[in-house]
Design an enzyme around this catalytic site. Structure first.
Site, PDB file in Angstrom:
ATOM      1  N   SER A  50      10.952  -1.880 -27.243  1.00  0.00           N
ATOM      2  CA  SER A  50      12.411  -1.674 -27.237  1.00  0.00           C
ATOM      3  C   SER A  50      12.888  -1.168 -25.887  1.00  0.00           C
ATOM      4  O   SER A  50      13.954  -1.567 -25.396  1.00  0.00           O
ATOM      5  CB  SER A  50      12.801  -0.696 -28.344  1.00  0.00           C
ATOM      6  OG  SER A  50      12.407  -1.202 -29.602  1.00  0.00           O
ATOM      7  N   ASN A  51      12.107  -0.288 -25.242  1.00  0.00           N
ATOM      8  CA  ASN A  51      12.493   0.226 -23.931  1.00  0.00           C
ATOM      9  C   ASN A  51      12.405  -0.828 -22.840  1.00  0.00           C
ATOM     10  O   ASN A  51      12.970  -0.663 -21.766  1.00  0.00           O
ATOM     11  CB  ASN A  51      11.620   1.432 -23.565  1.00  0.00           C
ATOM     12  CG  ASN A  51      12.053   2.681 -24.294  1.00  0.00           C
ATOM     13  OD1 ASN A  51      13.019   3.322 -23.932  1.00  0.00           O
ATOM     14  ND2 ASN A  51      11.335   3.015 -25.359  1.00  0.00           N
ATOM     15  N   TYR A 145       5.416  -2.502 -35.972  1.00  0.00           N
ATOM     16  CA  TYR A 145       6.341  -1.641 -35.235  1.00  0.00           C
ATOM     17  C   TYR A 145       7.445  -1.198 -36.195  1.00  0.00           C
ATOM     18  O   TYR A 145       8.276  -2.010 -36.610  1.00  0.00           O
ATOM     19  CB  TYR A 145       6.908  -2.423 -34.054  1.00  0.00           C
ATOM     20  CG  TYR A 145       7.751  -1.647 -33.071  1.00  0.00           C
ATOM     21  CD1 TYR A 145       7.875  -0.259 -33.113  1.00  0.00           C
ATOM     22  CD2 TYR A 145       8.430  -2.331 -32.066  1.00  0.00           C
ATOM     23  CE1 TYR A 145       8.643   0.425 -32.195  1.00  0.00           C
ATOM     24  CE2 TYR A 145       9.206  -1.651 -31.136  1.00  0.00           C
ATOM     25  CZ  TYR A 145       9.310  -0.281 -31.204  1.00  0.00           C
ATOM     26  OH  TYR A 145      10.086   0.390 -30.286  1.00  0.00           O
ATOM     27  N   LYS A 174       3.008   1.490 -34.778  1.00  0.00           N
ATOM     28  CA  LYS A 174       3.758   2.460 -33.997  1.00  0.00           C
ATOM     29  C   LYS A 174       4.901   2.947 -34.866  1.00  0.00           C
ATOM     30  O   LYS A 174       5.754   2.159 -35.293  1.00  0.00           O
ATOM     31  CB  LYS A 174       4.309   1.834 -32.710  1.00  0.00           C
ATOM     32  CG  LYS A 174       5.167   2.815 -31.892  1.00  0.00           C
ATOM     33  CD  LYS A 174       5.891   2.146 -30.734  1.00  0.00           C
ATOM     34  CE  LYS A 174       6.751   3.176 -30.004  1.00  0.00           C
ATOM     35  NZ  LYS A 174       7.609   2.560 -28.965  1.00  0.00           N
ATOM     36  N   ILE A 217       2.692   6.455 -28.266  1.00  0.00           N
ATOM     37  CA  ILE A 217       3.352   5.375 -27.535  1.00  0.00           C
ATOM     38  C   ILE A 217       4.794   5.842 -27.382  1.00  0.00           C
ATOM     39  O   ILE A 217       5.614   5.638 -28.279  1.00  0.00           O
ATOM     40  CB  ILE A 217       3.292   4.027 -28.272  1.00  0.00           C
ATOM     41  CG1 ILE A 217       1.850   3.662 -28.650  1.00  0.00           C
ATOM     42  CG2 ILE A 217       3.912   2.926 -27.420  1.00  0.00           C
ATOM     43  CD1 ILE A 217       1.729   2.384 -29.484  1.00  0.00           C
TER      44      ILE A 217
END
Length: 312
Positions: A50-51, A145, A174, A217
């Site tokens: 996402s980042n 995720y 994650k 993470i």
């Protein structure tokens, strides 16, 4: 079919991607960032999480960012540093395609978001069907995720994730939901050698380690790779007291980064503190103002940044 291997425990960074004045990938700056992270001691780099603004990039751009990361690591003596690819998309077909492209670009694992465009159709059964179908066809092991903020509120429970963990090609998760109870239920149910459970935020790094988490993470690793690596080393040495001192700073620093403005804030802080890149983000995201960045001077984040620059 034997179980695929999860990524090793450690510090992973969902790397931001830098853009130039033409709104194209800024390859020299991406290379500089990857190299600083690797020198900071990270175990692996998540590209197009996402980042990394994955949903705002074309397939070609996503592959380019992955190849650039793998090539930069290999060329500078970091061949053992793991590269994980974010391969989330809104259809099963495209997600599988992204997993295949990720392998070609040098990734060893894929991190897969659940689709969310057609929210009423994303029942527990359909989510399980989706992740299994992707894992069946992915040439690299996949991870689940869970990030409700970017999936229209979909928050996978521990039972769903544990069911998916039985698949031979699904090897980890994650949890950007930050739910340590959920993480603990998974770590106390599934063998760490077969299924890695990572928190997705630094604010619960040590609490997650206490209950069997595989590391972290976290977005703040973009700013503080050495700080996170030092904390993890202290933990592995059994020096819990000193690890908790750093964690007490991180719980504030992580919160400050979120308050400043997420991705744009990370980039703007990197530019100010480490001298490369810019705060450019791809629309509809907006950059963070310099005033917000300057306001960090008297915060816990400033203390963490000083530690990072002092090599701890």
């Amino acid at each position: 079919m034997s179980k695929s291997a999860p990524p090793p425990p450690g510090i992973y960074v969902p790397a931001v991607v830098f853009l130039n004045e033409n709104d194209e990938l800024d390859i020299p700056t991406i290379r500089a960032h990857i190299l600083r992270l690797a020198k900071g001691g990270v175990t692996g780099i998540l590209v197009q999480g996402s980042n990394g603004e994955a949903q705002h990039l074309s397939h070609a751009e996503r592959s380019l960012a992955l190849r650039t990361t793998r090539e930069t690591l290999d060329a500078n003596g970091f061949k053992d540093t793991i590269v994980i690819a974010g391969t989330g998309a809104q259809s099963t077909r495209e997600t599988i395609e992204l997993c295949r492209e990720a392998k070609e670009a040098g990734a060893s694992h894929a991190l897969v978001l659940s689709p969310s465009t057609w929210l009423p159709h994303m029942t527990k059964e359909n989510i399980i069907r989706f992740h299994r179908a992707v894992a069946d066809s992915s040439p690299i092991p996949t991870m689940i995720y869970n990030f409700p903020v970017v999936t229209a509120g979909i928050d996978l429970d521990s039972d769903t994730i544990a069911t998916l963990a039985k698949h031979p090609n699904i090897v980890g998760t994650k949890l950007s939901c930050g739910n340590v109870g959920k993480l603990h239920r998974l770590t106390s149910t599934l063998p760490a050698s077969e299924f890695a459970v990572f928190p997705g935020t630094s604010e619960v790094f040590v609490p997650s380690l206490l209950v069997g988490g595989a590391g972290v993470i976290g977005a703040s690793v973009n700013l503080l790779p050495k700080v996170h690596s030092r904390l993890y080393q202290l933990w592995k040495e059994g020096n819990t007291e000193e690890a908790l001192k750093i964690q007490a700073l991180l719980v504030h620093g992580d919160w400050i980064v979120k308050q400043i403005g997420g991705i744009g804030g990370l980039k703007a802080i990197i530019t100010k503190e480490f001298g490369y890149g810019s705060g450019r983000v791809r629309g509809p995201l907006v950059p963070v103002t310099q005033e917000k960045v300057d306001a960090l001077a008297q915060t816990k984040l400033a203390e963490l940044l000083a530690m990072e620059k002092d090599n701890i």
